[in-house]
Scaffold this active site. Sequence first.
Site, short mmCIF file in Angstrom:
data_model
loop_
_atom_site.label_atom_id
_atom_site.label_comp_id
_atom_site.label_asym_id
_atom_site.label_seq_id
_atom_site.Cartn_x
_atom_site.Cartn_y
_atom_site.Cartn_z
N LYS A 105 0.85 -1.20 0.00
CA LYS A 105 0.00 0.00 0.00
C LYS A 105 0.89 1.25 0.00
O LYS A 105 1.90 1.29 0.71
CB LYS A 105 -0.89 -0.04 1.24
CG LYS A 105 -1.97 1.03 1.32
CD LYS A 105 -2.86 0.79 2.55
CE LYS A 105 -3.97 1.80 2.68
NZ LYS A 105 -4.84 1.54 3.84
N SER A 180 -9.68 1.54 2.86
CA SER A 180 -8.86 2.31 1.97
C SER A 180 -7.79 1.49 1.24
O SER A 180 -7.20 1.99 0.27
CB SER A 180 -8.15 3.42 2.76
OG SER A 180 -7.32 2.86 3.76
N SER A 204 -9.79 -0.92 7.00
CA SER A 204 -9.25 -0.78 5.65
C SER A 204 -8.54 -2.00 5.08
O SER A 204 -8.21 -2.01 3.89
CB SER A 204 -8.30 0.41 5.59
OG SER A 204 -9.06 1.58 5.48
N1 GLN Z 1 -13.29 3.69 6.46
C1 GLN Z 1 -12.61 4.04 7.67
C2 GLN Z 1 -12.24 5.51 7.63
O1 GLN Z 1 -12.49 6.13 6.64
C3 GLN Z 1 -11.40 3.17 7.87
C4 GLN Z 1 -10.20 3.62 7.14
C5 GLN Z 1 -8.97 2.81 7.46
O2 GLN Z 1 -9.04 1.77 8.10
N2 GLN Z 1 -7.82 3.34 7.05
O3 GLN Z 1 -11.73 6.03 8.57
#
Ligand code: GLN
Length: 525
Positions: A105, A180, A204
């Site tokens: 990532k 994400s 994410s």
């Molecule tokens: N969807 C969650 C957020 O927007 C989790 C994001 C993540 O785990 N990086 O904060």
Amino acid sequence: MSALEIGEGIKSREFSCKEAAESYLAAAKIDRAAAAANSGQAVAAKEGQAAAANGGQAADGSSLAVNAYVTIMEEEALAQAEAVQKRIDSGEVLHPLAGVPVAVKDNICTKGTKTTAASRMLNNFIPPYDATVIQRLHSAGAVIIGKTNLDEYAMGGSTETSYYGVTRNPWNLETVPGGSSGGSAAAVAAGFAPYALGSDTGGSIRQPCSFCNLTGIKPTYGSVSRYGLMAYASSLDQIGTMGRNIRDCAEALSVISGYDEKDSTSVMKEAFDFSESFGKNIKELRIGVPKNYFDIGISEDVKASVLEAAKTFESLGASVEEFEIPTIEYAVPAYYIVACAEASSNLSRYDGIKYGYRSGDAKDLLEIFYRSRSEGFGKEVKRRIMLGSFVLSSGYFDAYYKKALQVRGLIKKSFDDAFEKYDVILSPVSPTTAYPIGGQIEDPLAMYLADIYTVSINLSGLPAVALPCGFGKDGMPVGMQLIGKAFSEKTLVKAADEYQNHTDYHKQMPGAAVIGSADGKGGQK
Ligand code: GLN
């Protein structure tokens, strides 16, 4: 092939490290070229402009790309493959994943290779150091083939807020891959990488795995070093692994986990060792199913698949019992207050002075701060900085931030209580399957609410494994998660492995060739 099968093939000299790398690089490059051609990214990148917001969408709508990678590391990967091959040829005994390609990532720092967090702010940032997880991958002989797309600064659940365009779900190119870590998930699902690293602040890793029919591990807070991970919300962020099955994910986690003096929240002395966790029966396992999780806006087909998985576990000898987790309704509000508060503080370092984007138009120091941040950050990131600054401001600190920390404590306690009775909690990952691109992006609240099943785990610092357990009416994958006590990863891996030894959801792949497929739908019907 799974990552471990590729490792086997390399060891038995069926193919070389270089051949393995080349085959994935070729697939990744075709996708990258299609994405660039479609969205004008090639030109945009040259001019330092934003990539088209609809990255991967052909102007004439004829072919869609997944757009999984921000950067493909061809030269570095081939050099690493050659170096690892030499170590293997000289008889050195290496990790089972030695020589196997991996995608990372793009919020994890790679020395000498651009690391962007999918933000304009870091469009030209080249880290002078490797994250600890990257150093560990290298020592194990892993071959990093590229950096994957994400929601800007990992803030989101659909990979639609990236500066480099949206990533598409290989199961149906009109839908989101989740986020994400959507680029990592899409890369593995589409066959552009055998496994990948992601990061999980509130789901994410798990949610994109669920949307793309993959397995993923969000490890216990403190078990994997965050050194070199671009901070979103430091008390919640954790790096983890994503792959086609639990064994690949577990082996990769054993590489990256363990103590690191460079991360003050690193607590685990030794790396995980899962050698005893595979092919074991689960007759002693006590599974709790929180029944109140199943009557809060979850789609019927997701509910049916997850409850079916509970029955499968029962048939494999585990005891399964229903109970309630009373704090679920507070999870999303508490999470978004804590996460945004930490984000607003973490992102204050991007001031246009030290590194990152600097506006060309500023006339004085204050204008450098103001313009660089206004131009460098995207809309969702700004929304969260504002929310976070608000809940931390005097007058609101006690009412919001402090209250959220208290609620965080209660949420953790509700899980501690459950683990007095159960070894594992079985829950959905997301209330729905992958939704259409553009479907939720204009409605941030709806998007936040969809995190209901994942965020409590980060607030409580617990480990969870996401794995495939069925398909919805739309033919799209459904995932479940197994949640455990802190540092009970071995139990989770054992349970997931036993499930995958008796089911084949995880073996299903997206249909027809993804790139250039006539209707853009690769999904199983
Ligand atoms: N969807 C969650 C957020 O927007 C989790 C994001 C993540 O785990 N990086 O904060």
